[in-house]
Design a protein around this motif. Structure first.
Motif, PDB file in Angstrom:
ATOM      1  N   PRO A 127       0.817  -1.213   0.000  1.00 38.99           N
ATOM      2  CA  PRO A 127       0.000   0.000   0.000  1.00 38.99           C
ATOM      3  C   PRO A 127       0.851   1.262   0.000  1.00 38.99           C
ATOM      4  N   LEU A 128       0.212   2.359  -0.376  1.00 39.86           N
ATOM      5  CA  LEU A 128       0.790   3.696  -0.231  1.00 39.86           C
ATOM      6  C   LEU A 128      -0.113   4.502   0.686  1.00 39.86           C
ATOM      7  N   PRO A 129       0.470   5.213   1.658  1.00 41.30           N
ATOM      8  CA  PRO A 129       1.905   5.298   1.941  1.00 41.30           C
ATOM      9  C   PRO A 129       2.403   4.060   2.680  1.00 41.30           C
ATOM     10  N   SER A 130       3.688   3.762   2.509  1.00 43.06           N
ATOM     11  CA  SER A 130       4.355   2.738   3.311  1.00 43.06           C
ATOM     12  C   SER A 130       5.851   3.011   3.262  1.00 43.06           C
ATOM     13  N   TRP A 131       6.570   2.373   4.177  1.00 43.64           N
ATOM     14  CA  TRP A 131       7.982   2.696   4.355  1.00 43.64           C
ATOM     15  C   TRP A 131       8.878   1.755   3.560  1.00 43.64           C
ATOM     16  N   ASN A 132       9.571   2.326   2.570  1.00 41.15           N
ATOM     17  CA  ASN A 132      10.718   1.730   1.891  1.00 41.15           C
ATOM     18  C   ASN A 132      10.417   0.544   0.966  1.00 41.15           C
ATOM     19  N   ASN A 133       9.175   0.066   0.893  1.00 41.93           N
ATOM     20  CA  ASN A 133       8.886  -1.038  -0.028  1.00 41.93           C
ATOM     21  C   ASN A 133       9.213  -0.656  -1.475  1.00 41.93           C
TER      22      ASN A 133
ATOM     23  N   ASN B 260       3.998   2.483   9.629  1.00 44.62           N
ATOM     24  CA  ASN B 260       4.875   3.611   9.356  1.00 44.62           C
ATOM     25  C   ASN B 260       4.579   4.020   7.912  1.00 44.62           C
ATOM     26  N   PRO B 261       4.020   5.224   7.683  1.00 46.54           N
ATOM     27  CA  PRO B 261       4.169   6.462   8.439  1.00 46.54           C
ATOM     28  C   PRO B 261       2.964   6.926   9.255  1.00 46.54           C
ATOM     29  N   THR B 262       1.859   6.213   9.285  1.00 44.76           N
ATOM     30  CA  THR B 262       0.617   6.811   9.780  1.00 44.76           C
ATOM     31  C   THR B 262       0.354   6.599  11.259  1.00 44.76           C
ATOM     32  N   GLY B 263       0.940   5.539  11.844  1.00 44.54           N
ATOM     33  CA  GLY B 263       0.594   5.194  13.212  1.00 44.54           C
ATOM     34  C   GLY B 263      -0.775   4.563  13.345  1.00 44.54           C
ATOM     35  N   THR B 264      -1.403   4.234  12.224  1.00 45.27           N
ATOM     36  CA  THR B 264      -2.712   3.582  12.241  1.00 45.27           C
ATOM     37  C   THR B 264      -2.536   2.068  12.141  1.00 45.27           C
ATOM     38  N   MET B 265      -3.653   1.329  12.358  1.00 44.36           N
ATOM     39  CA  MET B 265      -3.542  -0.117  12.520  1.00 44.36           C
ATOM     40  C   MET B 265      -4.686  -0.843  11.822  1.00 44.36           C
TER      41      MET B 265
ATOM     42  N   ALA C  31       2.534   3.108  17.411  1.00 45.88           N
ATOM     43  CA  ALA C  31       3.823   3.612  16.935  1.00 45.88           C
ATOM     44  C   ALA C  31       4.132   4.964  17.571  1.00 45.88           C
ATOM     45  N   ILE C  32       4.945   5.765  16.904  1.00 49.68           N
ATOM     46  CA  ILE C  32       5.342   7.078  17.427  1.00 49.68           C
ATOM     47  C   ILE C  32       4.913   8.187  16.473  1.00 49.68           C
ATOM     48  N   TYR C  33       3.891   7.909  15.653  1.00 48.30           N
ATOM     49  CA  TYR C  33       3.529   8.819  14.572  1.00 48.30           C
ATOM     50  C   TYR C  33       2.094   9.302  14.688  1.00 48.30           C
ATOM     51  N   LEU C  34       1.899  10.541  14.262  1.00 42.16           N
ATOM     52  CA  LEU C  34       0.564  11.094  14.087  1.00 42.16           C
ATOM     53  C   LEU C  34       0.417  11.501  12.626  1.00 42.16           C
ATOM     54  N   THR C  35      -0.736  11.179  12.056  1.00 39.58           N
ATOM     55  CA  THR C  35      -1.035  11.554  10.678  1.00 39.58           C
ATOM     56  C   THR C  35      -1.747  12.903  10.668  1.00 39.58           C
ATOM     57  N   LEU C  36      -1.162  13.861   9.958  1.00 39.58           N
ATOM     58  CA  LEU C  36      -1.677  15.224   9.906  1.00 39.58           C
ATOM     59  C   LEU C  36      -2.037  15.620   8.481  1.00 39.58           C
TER      60      LEU C  36
ATOM     61  N   PHE D  30       3.706  12.721   2.933  1.00 42.33           N
ATOM     62  CA  PHE D  30       3.475  11.343   2.522  1.00 42.33           C
ATOM     63  C   PHE D  30       4.134  11.028   1.181  1.00 42.33           C
ATOM     64  N   SER D  31       4.502  12.052   0.424  1.00 39.14           N
ATOM     65  CA  SER D  31       5.208  11.814  -0.840  1.00 39.14           C
ATOM     66  C   SER D  31       6.524  11.094  -0.597  1.00 39.14           C
ATOM     67  N   ALA D  32       7.101  11.233   0.600  1.00 39.58           N
ATOM     68  CA  ALA D  32       8.325  10.507   0.941  1.00 39.58           C
ATOM     69  C   ALA D  32       8.061   9.022   1.112  1.00 39.58           C
ATOM     70  N   PHE D  33       6.789   8.655   1.184  1.00 38.10           N
ATOM     71  CA  PHE D  33       6.400   7.261   1.353  1.00 38.10           C
ATOM     72  C   PHE D  33       5.623   6.744   0.146  1.00 38.10           C
ATOM     73  N   GLY D  34       5.854   7.401  -1.003  1.00 38.55           N
ATOM     74  CA  GLY D  34       5.362   6.877  -2.255  1.00 38.55           C
ATOM     75  C   GLY D  34       4.132   7.520  -2.841  1.00 38.55           C
ATOM     76  N   THR D  35       3.443   8.383  -2.094  1.00 38.04           N
ATOM     77  CA  THR D  35       2.220   8.976  -2.627  1.00 38.04           C
ATOM     78  C   THR D  35       2.569  10.134  -3.574  1.00 38.04           C
ATOM     79  N   ASP D  36       1.560  10.653  -4.254  1.00 39.36           N
ATOM     80  CA  ASP D  36       1.739  11.808  -5.123  1.00 39.36           C
ATOM     81  C   ASP D  36       2.031  13.056  -4.287  1.00 39.36           C
ATOM     82  N   ASP D  37       2.690  14.027  -4.908  1.00 40.52           N
ATOM     83  CA  ASP D  37       3.025  15.268  -4.209  1.00 40.52           C
ATOM     84  C   ASP D  37       1.786  16.059  -3.821  1.00 40.52           C
ATOM     85  N   ASN D  38       0.652  15.805  -4.495  1.00 41.74           N
ATOM     86  CA  ASN D  38      -0.560  16.566  -4.206  1.00 41.74           C
ATOM     87  C   ASN D  38      -1.369  15.987  -3.052  1.00 41.74           C
ATOM     88  N   VAL D  39      -0.858  14.951  -2.405  1.00 40.10           N
ATOM     89  CA  VAL D  39      -1.502  14.408  -1.207  1.00 40.10           C
ATOM     90  C   VAL D  39      -0.976  15.196  -0.011  1.00 40.10           C
TER      91      VAL D  39
END
Length: 418
Positions: free
Chosen positions: A123-129, A175-180, A338-343, A379-388
């Motif tokens: 999925p996107l966003p996700s870390w380093n896949n 990672n990155p959302t802190g959601t489950m 986790a240690i993250y908040l999604t803003l 979130f673009s650092a985790f694969g999403t479009d820049d407009n997210v």
């Protein structure tokens, strides 16, 4: 051409680039609330005292030579005990692999299971896949997720992409959302993997599931961690878990990770990690083996660190909800793990006081760094479009006071935009 095609095309970490900008501003004397790196300030969140003492003692005993390629036997046995006691998962020492943190485990999972050109679904966003897919020249199938489902993938979103795939890569808490994942959502995804494998011909390579649960012991309130093998035991032959001490014990620099799964996969990952030389240091392994079976020390540490992290996350969440109530174009998702908040900071297209138009999430982020002295990760650092226009905020390197003080600065900076 002086370097390989791979080296030319491999993208660097966007998070590290942002950190470079922050460090430069700090060198100039500016005080930046750094909510970027998924790490801990060790002066705010030191590692457990018992673990630290064990590491010092192991070095005093000259535990400094090469460890076994798959990790110290006593550590693998301790991990086996921890998995049984805390997750009710039954894995023997030969189904467990120790490495220098979780990164080598993830990379070796990719290398052990995915051939060049084969599909990796995540999925996107996700870390380093996306980066590990690049390293293997795999066919990365990236599935956009939605805020309405807390940026966790659903079975309906995954279903069209599993036919012929080699690996499905999931993470919870994410990672990155802190959601489950909720129980029902993960069960439905597990059932997809089971059905896909049943549809494959005898002798055909199965679909494997990589499940990153490195943050599983950092969950808050009523939110509960679920894993595929507990929900669907028949997935044990196809699931490789990524786990370790880095996050739950604030010991990112200690470099002790553990993966576990089918013995034949773990054996091949062992060979790969060995050739990479990505072992965890022996002294740290010796100390960790003792610490993680000290239930009282582990429970005391987890209760303390979880309380502090949750307090910081709640303070940031409540601050952004207050801004939202005031009419600012922001939002946040309740802290889960986790240690993250999604803003959400939805200010693309707005103009700064000096006349610059903020085109995308990266522009918004650097505006906040400059004007609010607050650094996030788009979130673009985790694969999403820049407009997210959603961002990761990591609280591990900030005090509660830092977080309380940044909200007024964000309010002032956003008020200046037209």
């Amino acid at each position: 051409m002086s370097i390989s095609v791979l080296a030319q095309n491999l993208r660097g970490s966007e998070i590290i680039k942002i950190a470079g900008e922050i460090n430069e501003l700090k060198r100039q004397g500016q005080n930046i609330a750094n909510l970027t790196i998924g790490d801990f300030d060790s002066n705010i969140y030191p590692i457990p005292a018992e673990l630290k003492a064990g590491i010092v003692e192991a070095y005093a005993q000259n535990q400094t030579n090469y460890p076994p390629a798959d990790g110290m036997l006593n550590l693998r046995q301790s991990v086996s005990t921890l998995l049984k006691n805390r997750y009710n998962l039954d894995y023997s020492a030969n189904e467990i692999l120790i490495s220098g943190g979780s990164r080598p485990l993830i990379y070796s999972t990719f290398l052990a299971l995915v051939n060049p050109g084969e599909k990796v679904v995540f999925p996107l966003p996700s870390w380093n896949n996306n980066h590990y897919s690049d390293l293997l020249n795999a066919d990365a199938v990236m599935i956009p997720t939605t805020a309405e489902n807390n940026f966790m993938p659903t079975a309906d979103e995954i279903r069209p992409h599993l036919k012929g795939a080699a690996l499905l890569a999931l993470c919870s808490p994410l990672n990155p959302t802190g959601t489950m994942f909720g129980k029902k959502d993960l069960e439905e995804i597990c059932d997809l993997v089971i059905a896909e494998n049943k549809s494959r011909a005898k002798g055909e390579k199965p679909l494997y599931l990589m499940y990153d649960q490195i943050y599983s012991q950092l969950t808050f309130g009523d939110f509960k961690h679920y894993d595929p093998v507990t929900l669907r035991p028949e997935l044990k032959d196809y699931t490789i878990f990524i786990d370790g001490a880095s996050k739950c014990f604030a010991s990112t620099g200690v470099r002790v990770g553990w993966g576990f799964g089918p013995a034949h996969v773990i054996d091949n990952m062992k060979a790969i990690v060995g050739h990479m030389g990505a072992w965890s240091p022996k002294a740290e392994q010796v100390a960790m083996a003792s610490f993680i079976t000290n239930d009282a020390a582990v429970d005391n540490y987890l209760n303390d660190i979880k309380g502090k992290i949750q307090n910081s996350l709640n303070t940031l969440h409540e601050g952004f909800q207050a801004l939202k109530a005031e009419g600012f174009h922001v939002d946040s998702i309740i802290p889960m793990g986790a240690i993250y908040l999604t803003l959400k900071i939805d200010y693309a297209g707005k103009t700064t006081p000096d006349g610059t138009v903020l085109k995308d999430s990266a522009d918004i982020n650097f505006y906040l760094i400059k004007e609010a002295k607050v650094a996030l990760v788009p979130f673009s650092a985790f694969g999403t479009d820049d407009n997210v226009n959603w961002f990761r905020a990591s609280v591990g390197a900030s005090t509660l006071q830092d977080i309380q003080q940044l909200i007024p600065r964000v309010r002032e900076a956003l008020s200046k935009l037209k």
